[in-house]
Write a protein that holds these residues in place. Structure first.
Motif: not given
Lengths: 112, 153
Positions: A76-82, A93-96
């Motif tokens: 899985r991929l997770a992002v932190v702190g945008l 972009s619809g990536v959320l």
């Protein structure tokens, strides 16, 4: 743009800073792909993005490319702190819908 | 005193490292108008998308020339980005979100973003001769001022 990498079990954690565009996206892609090739047990990717001040569609495309890479490994991929401008581009972009966004590294790791 | 229109013209090769220079130079130029920080961010992104398109699509055989023209016309910022490269065969198709002829990892969202974030957006293109993207934006504070003035009339 800068990127520093660390490994925690099956997870690659990449701290990014600066501007993620056509130019820096290439370096980001190469760094992550090389790390995954070197360590076959890696399957998840966490991107720490607090210090990313700018992203455009090339940057988002590079992140989606890595999503494909981790999905192929069953990870899985997770992002932190945008930051706000980055969050806006993610939303447009619809990536959320595809990527989980967290406030802290701990939260992201717990959600994997 | 002669009236010289305020403008800047930049020429650079279509290398990925010039995309950041182009958008940040535009942001500095745009700061002479009364844009909010969010609006400056929008402009930076649109320039980044347009210049990235020229880098990725215009010159498949190797770097070619990109010309960027920045001007203040009245109270709006006008940005023109030109190349003498491949041109776009079907502009209406290319403007649709997710349509791209670039290899994977390019989302095809660049022109869509520009049409969303700028007030004016035009493309002139001829296959084999090049592409000219013109975009313009007016600060929201100037638009509010205009709206208030028109109410008073």
């Amino acid at each position: 743009m800068g990127a520093s990498l660390k490994v925690l079990g099956e997870t690659l954690i990449v701290r990014l800073d600066g501007e993620l565009d056509l130019h820096s996206a290439a370096a980001f892609r190469e760094a992550v792909t090389a790390a995954f090739q070197e360590r076959q047990r890696l399957k998840n990717l966490v991107l720490l993005m607090h210090d990313v001040t700018f992203i455009d569609s090339s940057g988002v495309g590079a992140i989606l490319g890595r999503l494909k890479e981790v999905s192929a490994r069953g990870g899985r991929l997770a992002v932190v702190g945008l930051q706000l401008p980055v969050q806006r581009v993610f939303a447009m972009s619809g990536v959320l819908k595809l990527i989980s966004v967290h406030d802290s590294e701990g939260q992201a790791l717990a959600g994997l | 005193m002669s009236s010289v229109q305020d403008y800047v013209t930049l020429e650079f090769p279509s290398l990925p490292e010039n995309v950041g220079f182009a958008r940040n130079a535009t942001a500095i130029y745009a700061s002479r108008l009364d844009f909010t920080l969010d609006e400056i961010d929008d402009i930076r992104m649109c320039v980044s998308e347009a210049v990235s398109n020229a880098v990725v699509h215009a010159y498949p055989g190797g770097p070619g020339l990109i010309r960027m023209h920045l001007a203040v016309e009245g109270d709006k910022l006008v940005v023109v980005i030109e190349d003498q490269g491949a041109g776009i065969a079907d502009v209406d198709w290319a403007k649709q979100p997710s349509n791209t002829t670039a290899p994977e990892e390019h989302l095809g969202l660049g022109l869509y973003f520009i049409s969303e974030f700028m007030d004016e957006f035009e493309i002139e293109t001829q296959v084999g001769h090049g592409t000219r993207v013109r975009m313009a934006k007016k600060p929201s504070q100037a638009k509010q001022h205009e709206a208030a003035s028109s109410r008073l009339l």
